[in-house]
Write a protein that holds these residues in place. Structure first.
Motif, PDB file in Angstrom:
ATOM      1  N   LEU A 229     -20.586  67.750  46.972  1.00  0.00           N
ATOM      2  CA  LEU A 229     -21.611  66.744  46.720  1.00  0.00           C
ATOM      3  C   LEU A 229     -22.476  67.051  45.497  1.00  0.00           C
ATOM      4  CD1 LEU A 229     -22.806  66.108  50.394  1.00  0.00           C
ATOM      5  CD2 LEU A 229     -21.334  64.645  49.009  1.00  0.00           C
ATOM      6  N   LYS A 230     -22.674  68.351  45.200  1.00  0.00           N
ATOM      7  CA  LYS A 230     -23.645  68.722  44.178  1.00  0.00           C
ATOM      8  C   LYS A 230     -23.025  69.162  42.860  1.00  0.00           C
ATOM      9  CE  LYS A 230     -26.998  70.127  47.690  1.00  0.00           C
ATOM     10  NZ  LYS A 230     -27.799  71.250  48.255  1.00  0.00           N
ATOM     11  N   ASN A 231     -21.726  69.475  42.858  1.00  0.00           N
ATOM     12  CA  ASN A 231     -21.090  69.960  41.637  1.00  0.00           C
ATOM     13  C   ASN A 231     -20.563  68.781  40.824  1.00  0.00           C
ATOM     14  OD1 ASN A 231     -19.605  71.199  39.626  1.00  0.00           O
ATOM     15  ND2 ASN A 231     -18.775  72.782  40.971  1.00  0.00           N
ATOM     16  N   ASN A 232     -21.290  68.433  39.794  1.00  0.00           N
ATOM     17  CA  ASN A 232     -20.890  67.300  38.956  1.00  0.00           C
ATOM     18  C   ASN A 232     -19.851  67.679  37.903  1.00  0.00           C
ATOM     19  OD1 ASN A 232     -22.687  65.501  40.249  1.00  0.00           O
ATOM     20  ND2 ASN A 232     -24.390  66.287  39.002  1.00  0.00           N
ATOM     21  N   LEU A 233     -19.510  68.971  37.836  1.00  0.00           N
ATOM     22  CA  LEU A 233     -18.564  69.438  36.830  1.00  0.00           C
ATOM     23  C   LEU A 233     -17.140  69.528  37.369  1.00  0.00           C
ATOM     24  CD1 LEU A 233     -20.711  72.270  35.193  1.00  0.00           C
ATOM     25  CD2 LEU A 233     -20.442  69.904  34.442  1.00  0.00           C
ATOM     26  N   LEU A 234     -16.955  69.141  38.626  1.00  0.00           N
ATOM     27  CA  LEU A 234     -15.620  69.193  39.226  1.00  0.00           C
ATOM     28  C   LEU A 234     -14.658  68.274  38.476  1.00  0.00           C
ATOM     29  CD1 LEU A 234     -16.082  69.214  43.119  1.00  0.00           C
ATOM     30  CD2 LEU A 234     -14.816  70.863  41.758  1.00  0.00           C
TER      31      LEU A 234
END
Length: 354
Positions: A229-234
């Motif tokens: 939910l929080k890792n926008n770099l995935l």
């Protein structure tokens, strides 16, 4: 058991394109019949109904009668071998198939080429996952030995292949056992059509041991959820795969069920889906947490998730587990195990079977 099939040579009533009458072998069993074409075709006057052979007045009578004699001997051999060595009598279809096979095969022909050809010809009979799995097993066998003839498939070969999987490839006992069961399926196909005469698996026991089943703890699941939910770099592929893995953790769906999971399967905050493996129609409550992993953006198809192949899926999950320091062998099926673990801990059964 007795020999129940009888046969005789017959002349077909219809002429071929050369104006000759083809000779067929007609087999009988309990009032039914089946016919197998021979390569012999003659003028009708040249056939001896009494002797079931070509008359001497035909200039090629020696050649033609040698062909019919050979077919006669093969037919007798098939029936006698079946009587002496097999538990059940041949059906008419099996008799014809083995007779045809005996005309164009030898023990030196390729076992793997034959199985690949059989799989291609019968692709519609298999589920897609099964068909691709069988093809993958052929590739695995060919790593062990580049050319495998029918005569190579012996008890010694099977035991050496098992040792190769365990000690060279590093497969565990269950993985090696699965491969042997597939090989046994291929051998049974070859036996059915007369390419292999005796069963090399007769005295081989294929083990299945209780393996370690990894599942996530509540803390590990929360850690993965926060990461999603929080890792926008995935990367998109990593996010897609982690999304449907976490969805499986909260619903218990198998990988094969995720592939068929469609928007139409969601009814009144529940999943209504027919299980791919069992065929059961189930009703699974769709929790708030599970809904978090359903993609928001509409897709062109009715499928909820974009599912990658099992190999890619597990590769991405293992990489994610290492990045987060999880001491677990993350695979897609681990999600299903985790769901059952949570159910047992809370004494709640979330699946209803219609």
């Amino acid at each position: 058991m007795s020999i129940q099939i009888s046969y005789r040579f017959v002349v077909k009533n219809e002429k071929n394109k050369d104006g000759l009458y083809p000779i067929y072998l007609r087999a009988f069993l309990k009032g039914r019949k089946i016919e197998t074409a021979t390569t012999v075709a003659i003028p009708l006057r040249d056939w001896s109904l009494r002797n079931q052979r070509v008359k001497i007045l035909n200039k090629n009578y020696e050649k033609y009668n040698m062909i019919l004699d050979a077919i006669d001997k093969k037919s007798v051999k098939l029936l006698v071998n079946n009587f002496l060595n097999e538990e059940y009598p041949l059906t008419l279809v099996q008799f014809k198939e083995r007779l045809i096979a005996s005309n164009h095969t030898s023990n030196e022909e390729s076992f793997t080429d034959y199985i690949l050809e059989y799989l291609d010809e019968n692709k519609v009979k298999f589920k897609a996952e099964t068909w691709f799995g069988y093809k993958s097993q052929i590739s695995k066998i060919l790593k062990f030995k580049k050319r495998i003839c029918f005569s190579d498939i012996t008890e010694k070969f099977i035991n050496e292949y098992r040792q190769y999987m365990l000690y060279t490839l590093g497969n565990n006992e269950n993985t090696a056992g699965k491969s042997l069961r597939v090989l046994r399926t291929f051998v049974n196909i070859s036996i059915r059509f007369g390419y292999i005469k005796s069963n090399p698996f007769q005295y081989i026991s294929i083990k299945k041991v209780d393996g370690k089943r990894d599942f996530l703890s509540i803390d590990e699941l929360n850690k993965l959820t926060d990461y999603y939910l929080k890792n926008n770099l995935l990367k998109p592929i990593d996010k897609d795969i982690l999304g449907y893995f976490l969805f499986a953790c909260y619903t218990g769906l198998r990988y094969s069920d995720l592939k068929t999971f469609s928007k139409d399967s969601i009814v009144n905050d529940s999943i209504h889906l027919r299980m791919h493996k069992t065929g059961y129609l189930v009703n699974i409550p769709l929790s708030t947490k599970a809904k978090m992993f359903i993609p928001d953006s509409p897709s062109n198809s009715n499928r909820v998730f974009r599912i990658y192949c099992n190999k890619v899926t597990n590769k991405v999950l293992k990489k994610t587990g290492v990045q987060l320091g999880l001491n677990k062998n993350l695979t897609c099926h681990c999600g299903r195990h985790s769901n059952y673990s949570f159910q047992l801990k809370t004494n709640e059964l979330q699946v209803s079977i219609f």
